[in-house]
Design a protein around this motif. Structure first.
Motif, PDB file in Angstrom:
ATOM      1  N   VAL A   1       0.845  -1.202   0.000  1.00  0.00           N
ATOM      2  CA  VAL A   1       0.000   0.000   0.000  1.00  0.00           C
ATOM      3  C   VAL A   1       0.881   1.253   0.000  1.00  0.00           C
ATOM      4  O   VAL A   1       0.649   2.195  -0.765  1.00  0.00           O
ATOM      5  CB  VAL A   1      -0.939   0.001   1.225  1.00  0.00           C
TER       6      VAL A   1
ATOM      7  N   LEU B   1      -7.631  -0.489  -3.532  1.00  0.00           N
ATOM      8  CA  LEU B   1      -6.187  -0.557  -3.295  1.00  0.00           C
ATOM      9  C   LEU B   1      -5.847  -1.599  -2.237  1.00  0.00           C
ATOM     10  O   LEU B   1      -4.963  -2.443  -2.445  1.00  0.00           O
ATOM     11  CB  LEU B   1      -5.662   0.820  -2.862  1.00  0.00           C
ATOM     12  N   ILE B   2      -6.532  -1.554  -1.132  1.00  0.00           N
ATOM     13  CA  ILE B   2      -6.198  -2.491  -0.054  1.00  0.00           C
ATOM     14  C   ILE B   2      -6.542  -3.922  -0.470  1.00  0.00           C
ATOM     15  O   ILE B   2      -5.801  -4.866  -0.166  1.00  0.00           O
ATOM     16  CB  ILE B   2      -6.899  -2.092   1.265  1.00  0.00           C
TER      17      ILE B   2
ATOM     18  N   LYS C   1      -9.768   3.442  -2.314  1.00  0.00           N
ATOM     19  CA  LYS C   1      -8.989   2.886  -1.199  1.00  0.00           C
ATOM     20  C   LYS C   1      -9.370   1.430  -0.955  1.00  0.00           C
ATOM     21  O   LYS C   1      -8.510   0.599  -0.659  1.00  0.00           O
ATOM     22  CB  LYS C   1      -9.234   3.710   0.060  1.00  0.00           C
ATOM     23  N   ALA C   2     -10.652   1.132  -1.085  1.00  0.00           N
ATOM     24  CA  ALA C   2     -11.091  -0.255  -0.905  1.00  0.00           C
ATOM     25  C   ALA C   2     -10.469  -1.141  -1.976  1.00  0.00           C
ATOM     26  O   ALA C   2     -10.027  -2.268  -1.703  1.00  0.00           O
ATOM     27  CB  ALA C   2     -12.611  -0.333  -0.958  1.00  0.00           C
TER      28      ALA C   2
END
Lengths: 314, 95
Positions: free
Chosen positions: A252, A269-270, A266-267
């Motif tokens: 990340v 990416l993680i 972001k969801a």
């Protein structure tokens, strides 16, 4: 039941996600059509010309364009809503500097916006697979990749790697095969052999003329190494495997991104980093930052790679 | 500070918290603070029980059986974990 599985991503993976994006320079109306710089990027076939005046995008959504600053100089504005990249005219680009800007700053962020895992890493081919190196700026990603390349391991990238998770592994692809190193690295590794250097654009690195060496093609990723600060290593060379959660955190941290306000992004990416961390081992790598130690570091990596292969043997 | 738990207590994951499984571990993103957290295997196992709506009593029984640990030890560890997760805003009491 016979099954077919795609193992290699297409040969031009960056064209589709970049389709619809436009680029332009701010300029005076009288200069329209005057070519100031033209770069044909090998992975994208994008050409950049001073050919248009860019109007500020009308923002109907909540998003704002990303402004990338280098000191007090605006380098580019990347607008995800109108899918337009604007470069201010006052940032005078040589072709090399423009190539650097496009390869290492702009396209990685667009790919990330388009949900392609794009990481700030160098990578080389080791055996039949790739190994990647990440770490904070100045930790030696490019130098280690250069040393590996000089030892016969083909370069995938010195700065930007895309990773595609598959059912049983991850495919790594370098965004561009150029090599940029600090002047002292160039002197130590390349100057004696008459290899030529050129301007690489900011921030003061030299571009190594690879004399047409083709980049290694995309392939499976064997391992990722997180370069540790030099003071942690003493004279010892060591690598320790990180837990999957720790590995995910490093991925990340080393991902390119522009949609930092977006919960959806972001969801993604993680989730993407978690998929990669679950499929590829991630290690710390500590070693002395001396040029005469690099052969030992390479030997360490080659040995670990062979051990890894032996561990997988039936 | 560790707080005692009742067997009927339940916890849930707030909407601003995004958990993702990584192997047998877990990475958690708090969208409000932009901070990422990692949970090891046993922590991730307990988290999955929180997410399922299990009571503290059921979690203790399940974890004790899964990891072959005394229930008193599990309760102590669970109280410490719940305290840390609540301090960080990663779980909240349900109901």
């Amino acid at each position: 039941m016979p099954q077919i599985q795609d193992l290699i991503v297409g040969t031009a993976p960056y064209r589709e996600p970049l389709a619809g994006w436009s680029f332009g320079f701010d300029c005076d109306p009288g200069q329209i059509g005057a070519e100031v710089a033209r770069v044909t990027h090998p992975a994208t076939d994008f050409s950049f010309r001073r050919h248009e005046i860019t109007a500020e995008a009308a923002h109907k959504g909540a998003t704002e364009p990303i402004s990338c600053w280098d000191g007090d100089v605006l380098r580019f504005v990347l607008d995800t809503w109108s899918r337009h990249v604007r470069m201010p005219d006052h940032f005078r680009h040589s072709p090399a500097a423009l190539d650097h800007l496009v390869s290492d700053d702009i396209i990685p962020r667009i790919l990330s916006h388009e949900r392609i895992a794009t990481l700030h890493m160098s990578a080389v081919r080791l055996g039949g697979a790739a190994v990647a190196f990440c770490g904070r700026s100045g930790q030696g990603k490019s130098t280690l990749a250069a040393a590996m390349m000089r030892a016969g391991h083909a370069l995938l990238t010195d700065d930007c790697l895309t990773l595609t998770p598959l059912a049983d592994g991850v495919i790594a692809r370098g965004l561009s095969a150029s090599l940029r190193v600090w002047p002292q690295t160039f002197e130590a590794m390349f100057a004696e052999d008459g290899i030529v250097s050129g301007e690489a654009g900011p921030p003061g690195k030299l571009r190594v003329d690879l004399d047409g060496d083709a980049a290694a093609e995309a392939g499976p990723l064997d391992a990722i190494y997180v370069l540790q600060p030099a003071q942690d290593s003493g004279d010892e060379i060591k690598s320790l495997r990180l837990s999957p959660a720790e590995a995910c955190g490093h991925l990340v941290r080393n991902s390119f991104g522009i949609d930092l306000w977006s919960a959806d992004w972001k969801a993604w990416l993680i989730g993407s980093c978690a998929e990669i961390a679950a499929r590829v081992p991630v290690f710390t790598l500590s070693y002395p930052r001396r040029f005469d130690c690099l052969p030992k570091v390479i030997d360490h990596l080659e040995t670990r790679h062979m051990d890894s292969l032996a561990g997988r043997a039936p | 500070m560790t707080v005692g738990l009742d067997d009927d207590d339940r916890f849930r994951v707030p909407q601003n918290v995004l958990p993702r499984t990584v192997g047998e571990e877990m990475v958690i993103l708090d969208l409000n603070s932009d901070r990422y957290f990692g949970l090891n295997r046993s922590g991730a196992f307990i988290w999955s029980l929180f997410a399922d709506g299990s009571t503290v009593g059921a979690i203790i029984s399940t974890v004790a059986a899964e990891f072959d640990v005394a229930q008193a030890d599990v309760r102590s560890d669970l109280e410490a974990l719940v305290s840390e997760l609540r301090e960080r805003g990663l779980i909240e009491p349900a109901g």
